[in-house]
Write an enzyme that holds these catalytic residues in place. Structure first.
Site, short mmCIF file in Angstrom:
data_model
loop_
_atom_site.label_atom_id
_atom_site.label_comp_id
_atom_site.label_asym_id
_atom_site.label_seq_id
_atom_site.Cartn_x
_atom_site.Cartn_y
_atom_site.Cartn_z
N ASP A 51 0.70 -1.32 -0.10
CA ASP A 51 0.12 -0.15 -0.06
C ASP A 51 0.82 1.14 0.00
OD1 ASP A 51 -2.43 -1.57 0.06
OD2 ASP A 51 -2.44 -1.48 2.18
N TYR A 109 6.42 -9.59 8.12
CA TYR A 109 6.25 -8.31 8.20
C TYR A 109 6.42 -7.79 9.60
CZ TYR A 109 3.87 -7.57 3.62
OH TYR A 109 3.59 -7.55 2.07
#
Length: 245
Positions: A51, A109
């Site tokens: 994103d 992540y």
């Protein structure tokens, strides 16, 4: 043979990795550099969609090089033509059927939270500040419910066309480092905004607004309303891509 690049980038100025029609992306900046180096823009395959505003400590890209530059020389050669917030860390040859995204076995992540009433001006671009004291032990208990194979439909933002929402989370860790709380997750794949919604849910548990068992309830129900808010993109980092072998 294809080439596999490992990149590191600060995503603040970019609208994700994928090329956008009306906004600057990491891929566009990378291909601009390749144009200067090779005299053409080879198609590239990224390991993940990111994103706008998301960062990467290790982001992998595979492509067929138009001309041979030894892998050990490629990082310095290409970095000369890249903006300062994108760097090639390493390069290596991979088979022609390799795909940076589909050959990955898992991805990791990090999500960074700054737990303080006062922000850190040197770190503000890279964390989500939460003023209220957070109980990291409660956050860890909530995270434990996400480990394993589950339907993560409750942790996907609207707008995704994906219908198979089952994913396997290998681990989900919560660690406090002074005022910072770092979430570290490894899974075989992720839904749209999944990590950011999981982070928002852990904050609800840490703040006492949701019991840790609320994570299990959200997973079992599949209802987005039972999960937490979508955490800001700026605290999210792609940490590692695992290919095995």
């Amino acid at each position: 043979m294809q080439m596999l690049l490992t990149l590191r980038f600060d995503g603040t100025a970019y609208h994700g990795f994928q090329v956008q029609k009306n906004a600057l992306s990491v891929c566009e900046a990378l291909q601009d550099g390749m144009q200067a180096l090779y005299g053409m823009r080879p198609p590239v395959k990224g390991c993940s969609r990111t994103d706008a505003g998301v960062h990467a400590l290790e982001y992998c890209v595979s492509y067929m090089p138009p001309k041979l530059i030894p892998p050990q020389k490629l990082p310095l050669s290409l970095n000369r033509f890249l903006p300062g917030d994108i760097r090639v860390l390493a390069a290596r040859e991979v088979p022609d059927d390799f795909h940076a995204r589909y050959s990955a076995q898992s991805k990791e992540y990090l999500y960074r939270i700054w737990n303080s009433p006062v922000d850190d001006p040197f770190e503000a671009k890279y964390h989500w500040r939460i003023s209220q004291p957070l109980d990291e032990a409660a956050m860890a208990r909530a995270a434990a419910y996400a480990v394993g194979t589950h339907d993560f439909a409750a942790f996907m933002s609207a707008g995704s066309k994906i219908t198979d929402t089952v994913r396997t989370v290998h681990f989900f860790r919560v660690q406090r480092e002074g005022r910072a709380i770092v979430l570290h997750i490894c899974a075989d794949g992720y839904l749209y905004n999944m990590v950011r919604i999981l982070a928002g849910t852990l904050v609800e548990a840490g703040a006492g607004r949701m019991p840790p068992e609320g994570m299990r309830a959200a997973l079992q129900s599949g209802r987005r309303a039972l999960a937490g808010d979508t955490a800001p993109a700026k605290g999210l980092f792609l940490y590692r891509v695992n290919y095995g072998g």
